[in-house]
Motif scaffolding. Structure first.
Motif, mmCIF file in Angstrom:
data_model
loop_
_atom_site.group_PDB
_atom_site.id
_atom_site.type_symbol
_atom_site.label_atom_id
_atom_site.label_comp_id
_atom_site.label_asym_id
_atom_site.label_seq_id
_atom_site.Cartn_x
_atom_site.Cartn_y
_atom_site.Cartn_z
ATOM 1 N N TRP A 1 12.737 -2.779 -6.827
ATOM 2 C CA TRP A 1 11.985 -1.693 -6.211
ATOM 3 C C TRP A 1 12.305 -1.577 -4.729
ATOM 4 O O TRP A 1 12.496 -2.574 -4.035
ATOM 5 N N THR A 2 12.328 -0.337 -4.239
ATOM 6 C CA THR A 2 12.391 -0.060 -2.802
ATOM 7 C C THR A 2 10.986 0.293 -2.343
ATOM 8 O O THR A 2 10.350 1.206 -2.885
ATOM 9 N N LEU B 1 0.816 -1.209 0.000
ATOM 10 C CA LEU B 1 0.000 0.000 0.000
ATOM 11 C C LEU B 1 0.851 1.261 0.000
ATOM 12 O O LEU B 1 0.360 2.350 -0.261
ATOM 13 N N GLY B 2 2.136 1.100 0.325
ATOM 14 C CA GLY B 2 3.014 2.253 0.409
ATOM 15 C C GLY B 2 3.621 2.623 -0.930
ATOM 16 O O GLY B 2 3.258 2.102 -1.980
ATOM 17 N N ALA B 3 4.596 3.519 -0.839
ATOM 18 C CA ALA B 3 5.250 3.992 -2.052
ATOM 19 C C ALA B 3 6.347 3.034 -2.467
ATOM 20 O O ALA B 3 6.928 2.334 -1.643
ATOM 21 N N CYS B 4 6.593 2.977 -3.755
ATOM 22 C CA CYS B 4 7.713 2.186 -4.248
ATOM 23 C C CYS B 4 8.489 3.040 -5.240
ATOM 24 O O CYS B 4 7.912 3.866 -5.953
ATOM 25 N N SER B 5 9.791 2.831 -5.267
ATOM 26 C CA SER B 5 10.631 3.643 -6.141
ATOM 27 C C SER B 5 11.909 2.895 -6.465
ATOM 28 O O SER B 5 12.264 1.925 -5.799
ATOM 29 N N LYS B 6 12.587 3.357 -7.504
ATOM 30 C CA LYS B 6 13.921 2.887 -7.830
ATOM 31 C C LYS B 6 14.832 4.108 -7.809
ATOM 32 O O LYS B 6 14.954 4.824 -8.814
ATOM 33 N N PRO B 7 15.462 4.368 -6.664
ATOM 34 C CA PRO B 7 16.265 5.591 -6.533
ATOM 35 C C PRO B 7 17.331 5.732 -7.619
ATOM 36 O O PRO B 7 17.670 6.841 -8.018
ATOM 37 N N TYR B 8 17.851 4.595 -8.086
ATOM 38 C CA TYR B 8 18.877 4.635 -9.124
ATOM 39 C C TYR B 8 18.430 3.854 -10.348
ATOM 40 O O TYR B 8 19.210 3.143 -10.971
ATOM 41 N N GLY B 9 17.140 4.017 -10.685
ATOM 42 C CA GLY B 9 16.649 3.477 -11.937
ATOM 43 C C GLY B 9 17.384 4.124 -13.097
ATOM 44 O O GLY B 9 17.673 3.500 -14.111
ATOM 45 N N THR B 10 17.688 5.407 -12.942
ATOM 46 C CA THR B 10 18.651 6.087 -13.807
ATOM 47 C C THR B 10 19.967 6.082 -13.055
ATOM 48 O O THR B 10 20.034 6.610 -11.939
ATOM 49 N N LEU C 1 12.449 -0.953 2.256
ATOM 50 C CA LEU C 1 13.222 -2.156 2.006
ATOM 51 C C LEU C 1 13.255 -2.497 0.525
ATOM 52 O O LEU C 1 12.247 -2.400 -0.169
ATOM 53 N N GLU C 2 14.431 -2.883 0.041
ATOM 54 C CA GLU C 2 14.564 -3.544 -1.249
ATOM 55 C C GLU C 2 14.896 -5.001 -0.946
ATOM 56 O O GLU C 2 15.687 -5.284 -0.037
ATOM 57 N N ARG C 3 14.278 -5.919 -1.647
ATOM 58 C CA ARG C 3 14.544 -7.331 -1.385
ATOM 59 C C ARG C 3 16.043 -7.589 -1.366
ATOM 60 O O ARG C 3 16.736 -7.351 -2.358
#
Length: 399
Positions: A338-339, A18-27, A350-352
């Motif tokens: 994803w984080t 339900l929370g946010a997910c992001s890839k801080p260094y997707g770029t 958390l990232e897996r």
């Protein structure tokens, strides 16, 4: 009824979903061992292994995996990613029975610009027998004998990341690494065009004409294994100059999930403990390659380390870690998965852990940058390459 540990896991998982997910260094972000630099800065621009391709002769790549059990699936996936990145024709999957020993698979990847002769080195079978002694610690439902309650996520991580993966690092840190290193020296000597005599002596049938450029690619624990094996190789009597010429052909090193700062602790000297990074395995490797090039003029040795900041088992390289002014060091920071963050609780993100460490090969950005570099090759950027490659490997450390 669901026990409390599983209920808690479900609750946390639901909150994360339900929370946010992001890839801080997707770029990806880049640095040259110090502060972060824009991708356009010359200090963090580098060549991919395709940069040395020419129709006049082959380019050779030696690629080895890291910790965690690997086999022909790893070879097939990596080969297909390389082929896609270089617009080479696809081939049918390799099907060869596995044995109890390490093995190599060398395949010519023919591209419009030249042939990339790639040697995949699989040392994993040499540790499988030892790792089976840990099967008693795996849950009964997975075909072993651990009969006490363990949270499902903890069980997955214990079975894969610890009992299968980190166990390899333990083997390599002790005397049981002897056979692994012997087989690695043999494979590397053959990669240099020779044959191993005894335990360390690399013999050649004659001079190599024309000289062939060579590249080393190592994942995770493989970086330590390759570095030590190269350092252990010696020249046959009377072939010192030819041996140096072969070593000097290695001008590019790519590290995926670099673990050398951690693994160096197993053999650390007093000088290393006092902060002398020149005694590290990578620094000694680069120094040896530089010394082998003493009679030639050439570009600096290029070391590119890919690291996910959430990867608990990997490390970026600081400028001080490579004691050489003849080395181009580039750190590439990437996100492998994803984080997830619980709403309003940033500390619960958390990232897996297994995906963070084991998914560099699945990361299209990593493969594209390794192949064509930053900003790219010719008219094609690494972003262009990234769009046409796709890994088929399972997420995480083998589950």
């Amino acid at each position: 009824m669901m026990n409390m540990s599983r209920l808690t896991l479900v609750a946390v998982a639901g909150a994360l979903l339900l929370g946010a997910c992001s890839k801080p260094y997707g770029t990806p972000s880049f640095d040259a061992g110090q502060a972060e630099l824009p991708a356009s800065n010359p200090a963090v621009q580098f060549d991919g292994f395709a940069s040395q391709l020419t129709t006049q002769r082959s380019t050779k790549v030696f690629w080895t995996h890291g910790m965690c059990t690997q086999g022909w699936g790893w070879i097939n996936n990596t080969e297909n990613l390389i082929r896609a990145s270089l617009r080479a024709a696809a081939v049918a999957p390799t099907s060869t029975p596995e044995t109890g020993n390490s093995y190599t698979w060398t395949t010519p990847i023919r591209t419009p610009d030249g042939t990339l002769e790639t040697t995949f080195y699989v040392w994993s079978p040499l540790t499988q027998g030892l790792k089976k002694t840990l099967n008693f610690d795996n849950a009964t439902g997975w075909g072993a004998g651990f009969r006490y309650d363990r949270a499902p996520l903890n069980e997955v991580l214990k079975r894969s990341l610890l009992n299968d993966c980190l166990a390899d690092a333990v083997v390599v840190s002790g005397p049981n690494r002897t056979e692994i290193y012997q087989q690695t020296r043999k494979s590397l000597c053959e990669f240099l065009g020779g044959r191993l005599a005894g335990t360390t002596e690399c013999k050649f049938s004659g001079p190599e004409t024309p000289a062939i450029p060579r590249v080393l690619v190592a994942e995770s624990l493989g970086s330590k294994i390759i570095a030590d094996a190269v350092l252990d190789l010696t020249a046959a009597s009377g072939q010192e100059d030819e041996f140096s010429r072969r070593l000097s052909s290695i001008r590019q090193i790519f590290l995926l999930a670099n673990q050398l700062p951690l693994l160096d602790l197993a053999d650390a000297s007093a000088a290393f403990a006092a902060g002398d990074s020149s005694t590290s395995a990578l620094s000694r490797l680069v120094k040896r390659l530089e010394e082998s090039n003493r009679t030639q003029t050439g570009d600096p040795i290029q070391v590119v380390a890919f690291t996910d900041p959430n990867d608990l088992l990997s490390y970026r390289l600081s400028e001080k870690y490579l004691d050489s002014d003849k080395t181009d060091l580039i750190n590439v920071m990437v996100s492998n998965d994803w984080t997830y963050t619980v709403p309003f609780v940033e500390t619960l993100s958390l990232e897996r852990p297994d995906a963070a460490h084991c998914d560099y090969q699945r990361n299209n950005t990593v493969m594209a940058l390794a192949a064509v570099g930053n900003p790219g090759r010719g008219q094609e950027t690494w972003q262009d390459v990234e769009k046409r490659i796709q890994s088929t490997q399972k997420k995480g450390c083998g589950f």
